[in-house]
Write a protein that holds these residues in place. Structure first.
Motif, PDB file in Angstrom:
ATOM      1  N   GLU A 209      33.667  40.441  63.033  1.00  0.00           N
ATOM      2  CA  GLU A 209      32.805  39.258  62.960  1.00  0.00           C
ATOM      3  C   GLU A 209      32.033  39.062  64.254  1.00  0.00           C
ATOM      4  N   THR A 210      32.668  39.380  65.368  1.00  0.00           N
ATOM      5  CA  THR A 210      32.009  39.271  66.673  1.00  0.00           C
ATOM      6  C   THR A 210      32.390  40.475  67.525  1.00  0.00           C
ATOM      7  N   ILE A 211      31.557  40.762  68.481  1.00  0.00           N
ATOM      8  CA  ILE A 211      31.835  41.800  69.474  1.00  0.00           C
ATOM      9  C   ILE A 211      31.951  41.121  70.827  1.00  0.00           C
ATOM     10  N   SER A 212      33.051  41.357  71.510  1.00  0.00           N
ATOM     11  CA  SER A 212      33.266  40.699  72.795  1.00  0.00           C
ATOM     12  C   SER A 212      32.201  41.120  73.800  1.00  0.00           C
ATOM     13  N   LEU A 213      31.959  40.231  74.750  1.00  0.00           N
ATOM     14  CA  LEU A 213      30.941  40.499  75.766  1.00  0.00           C
ATOM     15  C   LEU A 213      31.300  41.734  76.579  1.00  0.00           C
ATOM     16  N   SER A 214      32.598  41.929  76.852  1.00  0.00           N
ATOM     17  CA  SER A 214      33.019  43.088  77.646  1.00  0.00           C
ATOM     18  C   SER A 214      32.760  44.394  76.901  1.00  0.00           C
ATOM     19  N   THR A 215      33.043  44.408  75.600  1.00  0.00           N
ATOM     20  CA  THR A 215      32.792  45.620  74.810  1.00  0.00           C
ATOM     21  C   THR A 215      31.300  45.886  74.687  1.00  0.00           C
ATOM     22  N   PHE A 216      30.528  44.821  74.471  1.00  0.00           N
ATOM     23  CA  PHE A 216      29.073  44.991  74.393  1.00  0.00           C
ATOM     24  C   PHE A 216      28.537  45.538  75.716  1.00  0.00           C
ATOM     25  N   GLY A 217      29.051  45.012  76.827  1.00  0.00           N
ATOM     26  CA  GLY A 217      28.635  45.520  78.133  1.00  0.00           C
ATOM     27  C   GLY A 217      29.017  46.975  78.331  1.00  0.00           C
ATOM     28  N   THR A 218      30.190  47.352  77.799  1.00  0.00           N
ATOM     29  CA  THR A 218      30.630  48.747  77.897  1.00  0.00           C
ATOM     30  C   THR A 218      29.687  49.673  77.140  1.00  0.00           C
ATOM     31  N   ILE A 219      29.243  49.245  75.959  1.00  0.00           N
ATOM     32  CA  ILE A 219      28.322  50.059  75.162  1.00  0.00           C
ATOM     33  C   ILE A 219      26.973  50.188  75.853  1.00  0.00           C
ATOM     34  N   VAL A 220      26.495  49.082  76.427  1.00  0.00           N
ATOM     35  CA  VAL A 220      25.233  49.137  77.183  1.00  0.00           C
ATOM     36  C   VAL A 220      25.381  50.074  78.372  1.00  0.00           C
ATOM     37  N   TYR A 221      26.540  50.015  79.024  1.00  0.00           N
ATOM     38  CA  TYR A 221      26.804  50.918  80.154  1.00  0.00           C
ATOM     39  C   TYR A 221      26.744  52.374  79.703  1.00  0.00           C
ATOM     40  N   LEU A 222      27.353  52.675  78.555  1.00  0.00           N
ATOM     41  CA  LEU A 222      27.350  54.046  78.053  1.00  0.00           C
ATOM     42  C   LEU A 222      25.936  54.528  77.745  1.00  0.00           C
ATOM     43  N   GLY A 223      25.158  53.691  77.068  1.00  0.00           N
ATOM     44  CA  GLY A 223      23.831  54.121  76.644  1.00  0.00           C
ATOM     45  C   GLY A 223      22.790  54.091  77.733  1.00  0.00           C
ATOM     46  N   LEU A 224      22.950  53.172  78.692  1.00  0.00           N
ATOM     47  CA  LEU A 224      21.921  53.009  79.713  1.00  0.00           C
ATOM     48  C   LEU A 224      22.294  53.688  81.023  1.00  0.00           C
ATOM     49  N   VAL A 225      23.420  53.308  81.580  1.00  0.00           N
ATOM     50  CA  VAL A 225      23.803  53.804  82.904  1.00  0.00           C
ATOM     51  C   VAL A 225      24.340  55.231  82.838  1.00  0.00           C
ATOM     52  N   ALA A 226      25.311  55.468  81.928  1.00  0.00           N
ATOM     53  CA  ALA A 226      25.952  56.779  81.873  1.00  0.00           C
ATOM     54  C   ALA A 226      25.053  57.844  81.258  1.00  0.00           C
ATOM     55  N   THR A 227      23.989  57.434  80.595  1.00  0.00           N
ATOM     56  CA  THR A 227      23.066  58.412  79.998  1.00  0.00           C
ATOM     57  C   THR A 227      21.771  58.478  80.803  1.00  0.00           C
ATOM     58  N   LEU A 228      20.948  57.440  80.698  1.00  0.00           N
ATOM     59  CA  LEU A 228      19.655  57.454  81.383  1.00  0.00           C
ATOM     60  C   LEU A 228      19.819  57.510  82.896  1.00  0.00           C
ATOM     61  N   GLY A 229      20.714  56.677  83.436  1.00  0.00           N
ATOM     62  CA  GLY A 229      20.902  56.647  84.882  1.00  0.00           C
ATOM     63  C   GLY A 229      21.425  57.955  85.433  1.00  0.00           C
ATOM     64  N   ALA A 230      22.467  58.510  84.772  1.00  0.00           N
ATOM     65  CA  ALA A 230      23.063  59.751  85.271  1.00  0.00           C
ATOM     66  C   ALA A 230      22.088  60.913  85.186  1.00  0.00           C
TER      67      ALA A 230
END
Length: 305
Positions: A209-230
């Motif tokens: 029903e909801t996605i926690s802010l920490s999990t959402f932040g983790t997904i953003v980290y994976l897609g943005l920082v760990a992919t584009l940034g790296a």
């Protein structure tokens, strides 16, 4: 070249390896709350959107030739499609540290595949290294006890090995594509294809029903920082350092993943597992020879957690 520029290039490489190493921990955390297919789909969407933003700088990074669609499609099938199906499932059953150590097998598996498929020379020393590394992975799996981080290590590590098989297919495909496509473009293409491929799989999964802010932040980290940034840092290093130097840093990924898993997830490694890890690294070391690489060092590393 000024020393400070060279230093910045090496620091950029080191930071890229840290980001990629941490991605296994981030993925492990995300799949504890969400279905693996949902996590991978959202990660691919974040990565695809990020690459679309920087598209003006990417659109000159490729020179399409007739028939390339077959290689691009094959590459995308192996990774992200098959690779993340296996790896996301694997991290439900095994620890991030063990999964990261299994990635150390990739160069050896590529060498074996190149021997059978591309008829590349493989020395007895490399075969011995491969055998030692396999023994290390098996021992690491059997020596561990099931716990919260690795409820079924045998199944999880088997799935991670299947992810490495997919990474081998990706590596052999990308060998031909790096002559005409930049690492940035290849990664952007994978993210876009992955977002489309994993959409139906995500829709079939059970959404919370909801996605926690920490999990959402983790997904953003994976897609943005760990992919584009790296990849940005990795490509920056290629501007100032030899490609072979940059590629050599990828050997740090398993070690960083293991370190992060112990520091951030509280994973513990027993004495037999440390011995097994030493065997894996010994096998990888023995497999290193001064010979033509099966894949150009400019190619984007297939292991991104």
């Amino acid at each position: 070249m000024p020393d400070n520029v060279t230093l910045r290039a090496h620091l950029a490489l080191l930071l890229a390896m840290l980001l990629w190493g941490s991605s296994f921990i981030a993925l492990k955390l995300a799949v504890t709350e969400l279905s693996p297919m949902i996590v991978v789909f959202l990660r691919m969407c974040v990565g695809a959107l990020a690459f679309l933003v920087v598209w003006p700088w990417l659109r000159h990074g490729f020179h399409y030739q007739k028939g390339d669609w077959k290689l691009l499609a094959g590459m995308a099938l192996f990774e992200p499609c098959l690779y993340f199906i296996f790896e996301a499932q694997a991290l439900q059953y095994t620890s991030a540290g063990q999964a990261g150590m299994i990635t150390a097998m990739l160069p050896l598996m590529v060498a074996v595949a190149a021997y059978f498929l591309l008829k590349e020379r493989t020395s007895p020393r490399q075969w011995i290294g491969f055998a030692i590394a396999v023994v290390g992975v098996v021992l690491m799996t059997l020596a561990g006890e099931d716990d919260d981080q690795a409820p079924n290590a045998v199944l999880g590590n088997t799935l991670e090995l299947l992810a490495m098989v997919a990474a081998v297919g990706y590596t052999l495909m990308v060998k031909h594509l790096t002559k005409r496509y930049s690492a940035f473009f290849i990664t952007a293409f994978q993210a876009c294809v992955g977002a489309v491929f994993f959409l139906p799989l995500a829709l079939l999964a059970d959404w919370p029903e909801t996605i926690s802010l920490s999990t959402f932040g983790t997904i953003v980290y994976l897609g943005l920082v760990a992919t584009l940034g790296a990849y940005g840092l990795y490509n920056y290093s290629l501007t100032y350092l030899k490609a072979s130097v940059s590629a050599g840093y990828t050997n740090l990924l398993p070690a960083f993943t293991l370190l992060f898993s112990m520091l951030l997830l509280g994973e513990r490694v027993n004495l037999w597992q440390w011995f097994a890890i030493a065997l894996v690294f010994l096998g990888v070391y023995l497999s290193q020879e001064k010979r033509q690489r099966s894949v150009p060092p400019e190619a984007p590393p297939p292991i991104t957690g």
